[in-house]
Design a protein around this motif. Structure first.
Motif, PDB file in Angstrom:
ATOM      1  N   GLU A 212     -63.911 -47.195  28.579  1.00 37.31           N
ATOM      2  CA  GLU A 212     -63.767 -47.315  29.933  1.00 37.31           C
ATOM      3  C   GLU A 212     -62.908 -48.438  30.020  1.00 37.31           C
ATOM      4  O   GLU A 212     -63.054 -49.521  29.448  1.00 37.31           O
ATOM      5  N   THR A 213     -61.933 -48.414  31.029  1.00 40.97           N
ATOM      6  CA  THR A 213     -61.086 -49.620  31.434  1.00 40.97           C
ATOM      7  C   THR A 213     -61.036 -49.866  32.696  1.00 40.97           C
ATOM      8  O   THR A 213     -61.097 -48.787  33.486  1.00 40.97           O
ATOM      9  N   LYS A 214     -61.025 -51.228  33.176  1.00 44.00           N
ATOM     10  CA  LYS A 214     -60.951 -51.702  34.379  1.00 44.00           C
ATOM     11  C   LYS A 214     -60.116 -52.412  34.740  1.00 44.00           C
ATOM     12  O   LYS A 214     -59.886 -53.269  33.723  1.00 44.00           O
ATOM     13  N   THR A 215     -59.252 -52.373  35.890  1.00 38.05           N
ATOM     14  CA  THR A 215     -58.172 -53.337  36.121  1.00 38.05           C
ATOM     15  C   THR A 215     -58.791 -54.013  37.607  1.00 38.05           C
ATOM     16  O   THR A 215     -59.268 -53.310  38.344  1.00 38.05           O
ATOM     17  N   PHE A 216     -58.378 -55.406  37.746  1.00 34.51           N
ATOM     18  CA  PHE A 216     -58.606 -55.999  38.832  1.00 34.51           C
ATOM     19  C   PHE A 216     -57.668 -56.584  39.677  1.00 34.51           C
ATOM     20  O   PHE A 216     -56.528 -56.993  38.938  1.00 34.51           O
TER      21      PHE A 216
END
Length: 264
Positions: A212-216
């Motif tokens: 899982e990859t999250k960018t903010f």
């Protein structure tokens, strides 16, 4: 209520009440490099006063290689308080003063054991079913990247005693492995099958990996560190704070403790 402690040590506490710091020890020069968690303890107390009152105290102790978790619930549940667990856990932060950036890495493992019915036939034939003991081992490899800012003075909080870590990206790789033992305690090496009733009979899992990859966006995911003390080789971070909710489901959560990092 969300357990704030669970979201803490994969990248420390988010915006919590900030304690004052008597001395501003943070400098970009001192921060530059890799800092590894070597010791620390955190105690979170969650008290619910709306409806049925209860208090859950979660204590986590770190020695640089492991995390020891003790949970106490009052009143004591009918199933009793959870067992004390000690699992592998490492954490490190690398600061780059030239880029005002950081990279955080957390490697943690949790192990749970339970019993369930499995079958030796791919059709889950009832007469091939038996009770097996399952050990589920979940290893999480987490990486966070972002930027840091050393803060100035505010009220009675000294200059260079706090810093903001603004997260821009999180990457998680979770690997889960299952092992099975028969009622005699022998390791099971042959394929077992499980019946989940909705999707029928399927092979019991052996291993699984999820990514899982999250960018903010800027300012969306930030945390504030209060540095209690800092030298060229050791940094002590105060993680105290509290959250209170009023109304029908009134509750409060307090977090106290500190974490020590040492220069790699």
């Amino acid at each position: 209520m969300k357990n704030l402690l669970n979201s803490t040590m994969a990248f420390a506490v988010l915006a919590f009440a900030i304690t004052s710091c008597k001395k501003g020890d943070i400098t970009s020069k001192r921060l530059d490099g890799t800092w590894k968690l070597t010791s620390g303890s955190l105690t979170q107390v969650e008290t619910s006063s709306g409806g049925s009152s209860s208090t859950t105290t979660t204590n986590k102790v770190y020695d640089g290689a492991n995390e020891k978790v003790t949970v106490t619930i009052v009143p004591t549940p009918t199933f009793g308080n959870p067992a004390v667990k000690t699992n592998p856990y490492t954490e490190e932060y690398t600061f780059d003063r030239g880029e005002d950036s950081f990279t955080a890495k957390v490697l943690s493992t949790s192990v749970s054991t339970y019993q369930n019915t499995y079958y030796t036939t791919p059709t889950c034939d009832w007469n091939s079913g038996a009770l097996y003991t399952v050990t589920e081992t979940e290893t999480t490899n987490s990486t966070a990247t972002g930027n840091f800012t050393i803060m100035g003075s505010t009220g009675d909080i000294e200059k260079n005693s706090r810093m903001v870590l603004e997260h821009t990206k999180h990457e998680d790789v979770v690997t889960t492995k299952w092992t099975y033992k028969s009622s005699t305690g022998a390791d099971v090496t042959t394929q077992l099958y499980k019946d989940d009733f909705n999707n029928g009979c399927s092979a019991a899992e052996a291993t699984k990996t999820e990514n899982e990859t999250k960018t903010f966006s800027a300012g969306y995911m930030s945390q504030v560190w209060t540095v209690k003390s800092m030298s060229s080789s050791e940094m002590v971070v105060d993680l105290s704070g509290s959250v209170t909710r009023t109304g029908t489901n009134a509750a409060s959560t307090t977090l106290t403790g500190e974490i020590t990092y040492k220069q790699d």
